[in-house]
Design a protein around this motif. Structure first.
Motif, PDB file in Angstrom:
ATOM      1  N   GLY A 113       5.140  46.209  -5.801  1.00  0.00           N
ATOM      2  CA  GLY A 113       3.903  46.489  -5.065  1.00  0.00           C
ATOM      3  C   GLY A 113       2.720  46.355  -5.999  1.00  0.00           C
ATOM      4  O   GLY A 113       2.795  46.763  -7.154  1.00  0.00           O
ATOM      5  N   ARG A 114       1.659  45.745  -5.492  1.00  0.00           N
ATOM      6  CA  ARG A 114       0.470  45.518  -6.320  1.00  0.00           C
ATOM      7  C   ARG A 114      -0.786  45.890  -5.563  1.00  0.00           C
ATOM      8  O   ARG A 114      -0.962  45.506  -4.405  1.00  0.00           O
ATOM      9  N   LEU A 115      -1.653  46.647  -6.246  1.00  0.00           N
ATOM     10  CA  LEU A 115      -2.983  46.930  -5.716  1.00  0.00           C
ATOM     11  C   LEU A 115      -3.966  46.169  -6.598  1.00  0.00           C
ATOM     12  O   LEU A 115      -3.956  46.330  -7.821  1.00  0.00           O
ATOM     13  N   TYR A 123      -5.964  37.069  -4.596  1.00  0.00           N
ATOM     14  CA  TYR A 123      -4.611  36.622  -4.969  1.00  0.00           C
ATOM     15  C   TYR A 123      -3.699  36.617  -3.747  1.00  0.00           C
ATOM     16  O   TYR A 123      -2.861  35.729  -3.593  1.00  0.00           O
ATOM     17  N   ASP A 124      -3.878  37.619  -2.861  1.00  0.00           N
ATOM     18  CA  ASP A 124      -3.040  37.662  -1.646  1.00  0.00           C
ATOM     19  C   ASP A 124      -3.223  36.401  -0.803  1.00  0.00           C
ATOM     20  O   ASP A 124      -2.251  35.829  -0.315  1.00  0.00           O
ATOM     21  N   ARG A 125      -4.473  35.967  -0.621  1.00  0.00           N
ATOM     22  CA  ARG A 125      -4.719  34.775   0.201  1.00  0.00           C
ATOM     23  C   ARG A 125      -4.214  33.512  -0.511  1.00  0.00           C
ATOM     24  O   ARG A 125      -3.575  32.660   0.092  1.00  0.00           O
ATOM     25  N   SER A 151       1.206  44.367   4.933  1.00  0.00           N
ATOM     26  CA  SER A 151       2.012  43.176   5.252  1.00  0.00           C
ATOM     27  C   SER A 151       1.514  41.946   4.482  1.00  0.00           C
ATOM     28  O   SER A 151       2.292  41.068   4.147  1.00  0.00           O
ATOM     29  N   TRP A 152       0.200  41.860   4.201  1.00  0.00           N
ATOM     30  CA  TRP A 152      -0.337  40.665   3.547  1.00  0.00           C
ATOM     31  C   TRP A 152      -0.217  40.712   2.017  1.00  0.00           C
ATOM     32  O   TRP A 152      -0.481  39.705   1.362  1.00  0.00           O
ATOM     33  N   ASP A 153       0.133  41.872   1.457  1.00  0.00           N
ATOM     34  CA  ASP A 153       0.206  41.978   0.002  1.00  0.00           C
ATOM     35  C   ASP A 153       1.321  41.081  -0.519  1.00  0.00           C
ATOM     36  O   ASP A 153       2.443  41.112  -0.001  1.00  0.00           O
ATOM     37  N   ILE A 154       0.999  40.319  -1.533  1.00  0.00           N
ATOM     38  CA  ILE A 154       1.961  39.371  -2.072  1.00  0.00           C
ATOM     39  C   ILE A 154       2.873  40.113  -3.055  1.00  0.00           C
ATOM     40  O   ILE A 154       2.402  40.759  -3.975  1.00  0.00           O
TER      41      ILE A 154
HETATM   42 MG   LIG Z   1      -3.370  43.194  -1.736  1.00  0.00          MG
END
Ligand SMILES: [Mg+2]
Ligand SMILES: Nc1ncnc2c1ncn2[C@@H]1O[C@H](COP(=O)(O)OP(=O)(O)OP(=O)(O)O)[C@@H](O)[C@H]1O
Length: 198
Positions: free
Chosen positions: A137-139, A146-148, A181-184
């Motif tokens: 998990g990344r914040l 980066y997610d997009r 859901s969108w977090d890579i």
């Molecule tokens: Mg994110």
């Protein structure tokens, strides 16, 4: 507490903690990070590697960049996408690259006739984060950049060979990171103390 408020609170805490590190501690963590990463097989095998220039107390990967140059690996840096909002492109970076500050005052290489490399063609991407957990998990800073840019990883279902590794100070580790859901998801996180495979 709502997820958005949890994320905002955690971002503020972790950003202050990493900014509070002394220059001496930052240099030491940078050296230890270099040792953590260079001992990994996935790093030794990678040929085209994206890294970043540090900002806001982020762990400094400059020694890694120099290591890559010295060992014949190609280095790329992120640059804000010229047209698509909240996306990144990756441009080759050498000791001779001409640099210019972007709107966040982060230096970016100027594209000098070179085509950016498509994100999927990078063998390894090491990027900064604000907080992480041991499940990958990344914040990040909250822009979704980066997610997009790496959202193709959600669709490729393990077929993509681009490895995504987060770099952080070990103090940025947390438990129960709220992820969306969108977090890579990351394949691993490297810090001054450990490599955490996910
Ligand atoms: Mg994110
Ligand atoms: N693949 C995507 N498509 C569309 N919107 C997205 C995508 N990924 C993230 N977003 C949007 O970006 C915003 C910020 O996302 P998030 O809070 O996860 O940022 P972050 O991971 O901290 O930032 P960064 O990726 O830049 O480090 C959210 O509002 C989210 O809806």
């Amino acid at each position: 507490m709502s997820t958005a408020i949890k994320k905002q609170t955690l971002r503020q805490q972790m950003r202050s903690a990493r900014r509070a590190l002394s220059p001496h501690q930052q240099r030491q963590n940078a050296r230890l990070l270099c040792r953590t990463v260079t001992s990994q097989l996935w790093f030794q095998q990678a040929k085209s590697i994206a890294l970043y220039l540090p900002n806001d107390g982020e762990i400094d990967p400059s020694l890694l960049i120099q290591y890559c140059w010295a060992s014949g690996k190609k280095v790329y840096l992120p640059k804000l996408h010229p047209t698509a909002k909240h996306r990144l492109i990756f441009v080759a970076y050498t000791a001779k690259s001409k640099m210019r500050l972007n709107c966040y005052r982060i230096p970016e290489p100027v594209i000098q006739g070179l085509k950016p490399i498509p994100a999927w063609a990078l063998s390894l991407v090491m990027f900064p984060l604000v907080a992480f957990d041991q499940n990958g998990g990344r914040l990040g800073m909250g822009g979704g950049y980066y997610d997009r840019t790496f959202s193709f990883k959600h669709l490729s279902k393990g077929m993509s060979s681009t490895k995504l590794i987060g770099l952080a100070h070990d103090l940025q580790k947390t438990e129960n990171l709220p992820t969306e859901s969108w977090d890579i998801p990351l394949q691993g996180i490297a810090t001054d103390k450990h490599y955490y495979p996910c």
